[in-house]
Design an enzyme around this catalytic site. Structure first.
Site, short mmCIF file in Angstrom:
data_model
loop_
_atom_site.label_atom_id
_atom_site.label_comp_id
_atom_site.label_asym_id
_atom_site.label_seq_id
_atom_site.Cartn_x
_atom_site.Cartn_y
_atom_site.Cartn_z
N ASP A 25 47.08 44.80 45.97
CA ASP A 25 48.69 44.83 46.69
C ASP A 25 49.02 45.16 48.31
OD1 ASP A 25 50.40 46.07 44.41
OD2 ASP A 25 49.28 48.18 45.49
N LYS A 28 48.48 39.20 48.32
CA LYS A 28 47.80 38.39 47.75
C LYS A 28 48.90 37.00 47.32
CE LYS A 28 45.18 40.58 44.59
NZ LYS A 28 45.97 41.45 45.27
N GLY A 52 51.39 42.42 39.55
CA GLY A 52 52.40 41.86 40.49
C GLY A 52 52.38 40.84 41.56
N HIS A 53 52.30 39.97 41.97
CA HIS A 53 52.42 39.35 43.05
C HIS A 53 54.30 38.50 43.47
CE1 HIS A 53 48.04 37.63 42.47
NE2 HIS A 53 48.37 38.71 42.55
N GLN A 236 45.24 42.69 41.64
CA GLN A 236 43.92 44.04 42.25
C GLN A 236 43.03 43.81 43.63
OE1 GLN A 236 43.85 43.75 38.32
NE2 GLN A 236 45.71 44.97 38.17
#
Length: 457
Positions: A25, A28, A52-53, A236
């Site tokens: 988180d 990235k 999730g990005h 991650q």
């Protein structure tokens, strides 16, 4: 004819690995999106749709779970490598959403034929195990990631190539459902899954996925031979890595830079640089150690200003101060040469900003990160407090325009982490970014190679 070393270098494309230097988180998604302009290909090498990005482009938000962020850049191809575990339904849903948003996906996304497949019984097993009485809660997303990796390592998994072989798929689902239903019922009293329905659903999904599938190791190595540039995208963060993280409160894949090698099929010698992404503070989701976590109003402020809620799950993130021992550990494990600091603007309202500069365990200073969860419980954090700047840094794009105290904060992090800061993010938008000149120069090779590659197309 044998090539000279100079000619060999000319034939090799530029590469970089993006890793999270904390517990994930770190932002990235934005960083990969910004840097993807300099690369021909963005390749995802681990994790699943538990990651999730979030990328914001002209006030439009994209949340990507499986598809690499390069898909949002015209002319940049996206590769899902063999180290990823692929939920076919989640992938197709994401592709449909991207199509609906006007993003080119056909011919722009490639999926490894060797990536392992997540099936409904993986979710059933994980959800039941996470909620079983007496079990230590890891804080998983219950999306089947862990059980899919378990089957992979147990040599009983289904790969994408097998998904497309309908005869093999039917046999695999029948055998797996028979086994998993018995286990889930015996251990967790779960309801059985319908093997016939599962086969028909996934046979239909296989037909839709087929155009995306290829041997991505060949694709990537051929691209490097042709002088194209590749950005490897991790999921991650380092402290969630299955080997090097805060075990057992970790993910099931290799989230460190080494995962880029095993997760895509390129050689270790192909990697030119490793870029670590860290927030200006710290967060983590789920259970597990967090030495610098704060539970008072300061933590609430960080969460509110940073909008610290999971992009995939919506879960509130635990918040705390920047942890330099952990950052140094991440630098060592990954070989980080450049740091990207995100969410600097979240600290704008603070009068003082504590930074953890070291640990004590049983009253003795230590430079080592504990190998056991119980060891983290003994940590006493040593803090140095720096003055805040009490003015907005949101959207600033030049280092010299930052308040003096903000520049001093970044310089302190740079000295203590022993990695150069190449970028600073001052907001969620692409343009809200500061670049260090030397970092831009080092990325210049990638920009040039991408232009040459485009000219050949």
């Amino acid at each position: 004819m044998q090539l000279t070393s100079t000619e060999l270098n000319l034939k090799k494309g530029k590469t970089a690995v993006i890793v999270g230097a904390q517990w994930g988180d770190e932002g990235k998604g934005k960083i990969v999106d910004v840097l993807s302009e300099n690369f021909s290909i963005v390749a995802r090498y681990g994790g699943g749709h538990n990651a999730g990005h979030t990328v914001i482009i002209r006030d439009k938000k994209f949340i990507l779970q499986l598809v690499p962020c390069g898909v949002l850049r015209p002319g940049c191809r996206s590769v899902i490598g063999n180290g990823v575990v692929l939920d076919p339904m989640a992938f197709l849903k994401e592709v449909a959403a991207l199509r609906g948003a006007g993003v080119k996906v056909d011919g722009a996304i490639s999926v490894s034929n060797r990536a392992h497949v997540i099936l409904p019984y993986h979710r059933m097993i994980e959800l039941a195990a996470e909620n079983a009485p007496g079990r230590v809660k890891i804080g998983t997303t219950s999306r089947g990631i862990g059980p899919a990796y378990e089957d992979k390592m147990g040599r009983r998994g289904l790969r994408v190539a097998d998904l497309l072989d309908l005869k093999l798929l039917k046999t695999h689902i029948e055998n797996a459902c028979r086994e998993k239903n018995m286990i889930a019922h015996a251990l967790f009293n779960s309801e059985p899954l319908d093997a016939d329905k599962m086969y028909h659903d996934y046979a239909e999904a296989a037909e839709q996925i087929t155009p995306f599938v290829c041997d991505t190791a060949v694709l990537l190595n051929q691209a490097l031979t042709n002088g194209e540039s590749i950005l490897f995208e991790g999921a991650q963060g380092t402290m969630l890595d299955i080997d090097h993280g805060t075990y057992p409160f970790v993910t099931s894949s290799s989230a460190t830079s080494g995962g880029a090698i095993t997760g895509t099929g390129v050689a270790p010698t192909a990697i030119d640089m490793v870029i670590g992404v860290t927030k200006a503070y710290c967060t983590r989701v789920g259970g597990g150690p967090f030495p610098t976590e704060v539970h008072d109003s300061a933590g609430d402020l960080l969460r509110a200003r940073g909008n610290e809620y999971g992009a995939v799950t919506g879960r509130p993130r635990r918040c705390g101060w920047l942890d330099l021992p952990l950052l140094g550990y991440a630098g060592m494990i990954n070989g980080i040469s450049w740091l990207v600091v995100t969410k600097l603007d979240v600290l704008d309202e603070l009068d003082e900003i504590p930074i953890c500069i070291g640990y004590k365990i049983d009253g003795k200073k230590t430079v080592e990160i504990p190998g056991q969860d119980s060891g983290f419980g003994k940590i006493e954090c040593l803090y140095e407090t720096m003055p805040g700047w009490r003015t907005s840094t949101l959207g600033i794009t030049r280092m010299e325009k930052l308040p003096k105290q903000a520049r001093e904060y970044l310089s302190f992090v740079e000295r203590k982490s022993e990695a150069r800061i190449g970028m600073v993010s001052t907001g969620p938008g692409r343009e809200q970014t500061i670049f260090a000149d030397e970092f831009v120069v080092q990325l210049g090779g990638a920009t040039e190679k991408r232009s040459q590659a485009r000219a050949r197309v």
